[in-house]
Design a protein around this motif. Structure first.
Motif, PDB file in Angstrom:
ATOM      1  N   ASN A  84     -97.645  19.159 -57.224  1.00  0.00           N
ATOM      2  CA  ASN A  84     -96.946  17.961 -57.678  1.00  0.00           C
ATOM      3  C   ASN A  84     -95.687  18.308 -58.464  1.00  0.00           C
ATOM      4  OD1 ASN A  84     -98.799  16.215 -56.488  1.00  0.00           O
ATOM      5  ND2 ASN A  84    -100.033  16.034 -58.346  1.00  0.00           N
ATOM      6  N   ALA A  85     -95.765  19.308 -59.338  1.00  0.00           N
ATOM      7  CA  ALA A  85     -94.593  19.724 -60.121  1.00  0.00           C
ATOM      8  C   ALA A  85     -93.472  20.209 -59.211  1.00  0.00           C
ATOM      9  CB  ALA A  85     -94.986  20.813 -61.117  1.00  0.00           C
ATOM     10  N   ALA A  86     -93.841  20.901 -58.131  1.00  0.00           N
ATOM     11  CA  ALA A  86     -92.857  21.437 -57.187  1.00  0.00           C
ATOM     12  C   ALA A  86     -92.399  20.404 -56.170  1.00  0.00           C
ATOM     13  CB  ALA A  86     -93.445  22.652 -56.461  1.00  0.00           C
ATOM     14  N   GLY A  87     -93.174  19.333 -56.008  1.00  0.00           N
ATOM     15  CA  GLY A  87     -92.856  18.327 -55.002  1.00  0.00           C
ATOM     16  C   GLY A  87     -93.157  18.778 -53.585  1.00  0.00           C
ATOM     17  N   TRP A  88     -94.115  19.681 -53.421  1.00  0.00           N
ATOM     18  CA  TRP A  88     -94.488  20.221 -52.109  1.00  0.00           C
ATOM     19  C   TRP A  88     -94.942  19.094 -51.184  1.00  0.00           C
ATOM     20  CZ3 TRP A  88     -94.153  24.881 -49.770  1.00  0.00           C
ATOM     21  CH2 TRP A  88     -94.873  25.050 -48.586  1.00  0.00           C
ATOM     22  N   PRO A  89     -94.524  19.070 -49.921  1.00  0.00           N
ATOM     23  CA  PRO A  89     -93.765  20.083 -49.183  1.00  0.00           C
ATOM     24  C   PRO A  89     -92.261  19.824 -49.098  1.00  0.00           C
ATOM     25  CG  PRO A  89     -94.735  18.567 -47.617  1.00  0.00           C
ATOM     26  CD  PRO A  89     -95.144  18.100 -49.003  1.00  0.00           C
ATOM     27  N   LYS A  90     -91.798  18.664 -49.539  1.00  0.00           N
ATOM     28  CA  LYS A  90     -90.357  18.355 -49.424  1.00  0.00           C
ATOM     29  C   LYS A  90     -89.549  18.965 -50.552  1.00  0.00           C
ATOM     30  CE  LYS A  90     -91.160  16.013 -45.740  1.00  0.00           C
ATOM     31  NZ  LYS A  90     -91.260  16.763 -44.529  1.00  0.00           N
ATOM     32  N   GLY A  91     -90.140  19.087 -51.743  1.00  0.00           N
ATOM     33  CA  GLY A  91     -89.496  19.771 -52.856  1.00  0.00           C
ATOM     34  C   GLY A  91     -88.695  18.882 -53.779  1.00  0.00           C
ATOM     35  N   VAL A  92     -88.830  19.145 -55.078  1.00  0.00           N
ATOM     36  CA  VAL A  92     -87.959  18.529 -56.069  1.00  0.00           C
ATOM     37  C   VAL A  92     -86.622  19.254 -56.064  1.00  0.00           C
ATOM     38  CG1 VAL A  92     -89.826  17.623 -57.517  1.00  0.00           C
ATOM     39  CG2 VAL A  92     -88.931  19.923 -57.957  1.00  0.00           C
ATOM     40  N   ALA A  93     -86.574  20.413 -55.425  1.00  0.00           N
ATOM     41  CA  ALA A  93     -85.368  21.198 -55.171  1.00  0.00           C
ATOM     42  C   ALA A  93     -85.653  21.993 -53.898  1.00  0.00           C
ATOM     43  CB  ALA A  93     -85.068  22.135 -56.333  1.00  0.00           C
ATOM     44  N   GLN A  94     -84.618  22.522 -53.283  1.00  0.00           N
ATOM     45  CA  GLN A  94     -84.822  23.309 -52.059  1.00  0.00           C
ATOM     46  C   GLN A  94     -85.659  24.558 -52.337  1.00  0.00           C
ATOM     47  OE1 GLN A  94     -84.303  22.558 -48.847  1.00  0.00           O
ATOM     48  NE2 GLN A  94     -85.363  24.477 -48.419  1.00  0.00           N
ATOM     49  N   THR A  95     -85.434  25.185 -53.506  1.00  0.00           N
ATOM     50  CA  THR A  95     -86.203  26.363 -53.905  1.00  0.00           C
ATOM     51  C   THR A  95     -86.757  26.126 -55.301  1.00  0.00           C
ATOM     52  OG1 THR A  95     -84.758  27.802 -52.600  1.00  0.00           O
ATOM     53  CG2 THR A  95     -86.126  28.860 -54.289  1.00  0.00           C
ATOM     54  N   VAL A  96     -88.083  26.246 -55.433  1.00  0.00           N
ATOM     55  CA  VAL A  96     -88.750  26.057 -56.715  1.00  0.00           C
ATOM     56  C   VAL A  96     -89.556  27.312 -57.030  1.00  0.00           C
ATOM     57  CG1 VAL A  96     -90.401  24.672 -58.049  1.00  0.00           C
ATOM     58  CG2 VAL A  96     -88.909  23.559 -56.361  1.00  0.00           C
ATOM     59  N   VAL A  97     -89.306  27.867 -58.206  1.00  0.00           N
ATOM     60  CA  VAL A  97     -90.060  29.019 -58.703  1.00  0.00           C
ATOM     61  C   VAL A  97     -91.029  28.496 -59.751  1.00  0.00           C
ATOM     62  CG1 VAL A  97     -89.945  31.259 -59.867  1.00  0.00           C
ATOM     63  CG2 VAL A  97     -88.062  30.537 -58.350  1.00  0.00           C
ATOM     64  N   ILE A  98     -92.316  28.743 -59.535  1.00  0.00           N
ATOM     65  CA  ILE A  98     -93.349  28.365 -60.497  1.00  0.00           C
ATOM     66  C   ILE A  98     -93.804  29.639 -61.202  1.00  0.00           C
ATOM     67  CG2 ILE A  98     -95.684  27.455 -60.834  1.00  0.00           C
ATOM     68  CD1 ILE A  98     -93.898  25.238 -59.856  1.00  0.00           C
ATOM     69  N   VAL A  99     -93.617  29.706 -62.508  1.00  0.00           N
ATOM     70  CA  VAL A  99     -94.103  30.846 -63.291  1.00  0.00           C
ATOM     71  C   VAL A  99     -95.383  30.379 -63.963  1.00  0.00           C
ATOM     72  CG1 VAL A  99     -93.563  32.596 -65.010  1.00  0.00           C
ATOM     73  CG2 VAL A  99     -91.709  31.556 -63.676  1.00  0.00           C
TER      74      VAL A  99
END
Length: 152
Positions: A84-99
């Motif tokens: 949810n934080a990343a917005g998978w699969p469409k993305g909140v951004a084109q590339t999301v790095v989750i640490v």
């Protein structure tokens, strides 16, 4: 979208609280080496999201000073929280790095790549780079890279 799951680097065993655990000297070196590897591959507009734990913030800071702390990514978050934080699969951004943390990141990888509820192991400072794509109307996850700090 590209979803990069990056486990925090080696942290001290004890601190005032779990969230306060900081990276060790070895952990700082691990994070710096992986960040250098990532930096040459990431687009400039990659979004970096970190757990509120000190060790994940310190790991993220080796990559960029432009990151967001997301409370929902704290230790023991669910795979759904990460997706949810990343917005998978469409993305909140084109590339999301989750640490983030284990076993959560392992749950995300197992769900996306293996359609499993297991938690796959990920070494400290390790990275899984997963891309989403659509084929024949179905959303798919594709592993683009898997790397550990000892391979860099």
């Amino acid at each position: 979208m590209d979803l990069i799951l990056w486990r925090h680097a080696e942290a001290e065993e004890f601190a005032a609280s779990d969230l306060a655990r900081a990276l060790t000297t070895r952990g700082r070196k691990q994070a710096q080496n992986v960040a250098k590897w990532l930096r040459t591959r990431l687009p400039d507009d990659a979004l970096v999201l970190a757990s509120p734990a000190t060790r994940t913030i310190q790991t993220a800071e080796t990559l960029s000073d432009q990151y967001r702390v997301v409370r929902e990514l704290a230790p023991n978050a669910s795979a759904d929280d990460v997706l949810n934080a990343a917005g998978w699969p469409k993305g909140v951004a084109q590339t999301v790095v989750i640490v983030g943390h284990q076993p959560t990141l392992g749950h995300v990888a197992a769900r996306l790549l293996g359609n499993s509820e297991a938690s796959w192991p990920l070494k400290k400072a390790g990275v899984w780079w997963i891309a989403s794509r659509e084929r024949d109307g179905d959303d798919q996850a594709v592993l683009r890279a898997a790397i550990t700090p000892d391979l860099i």
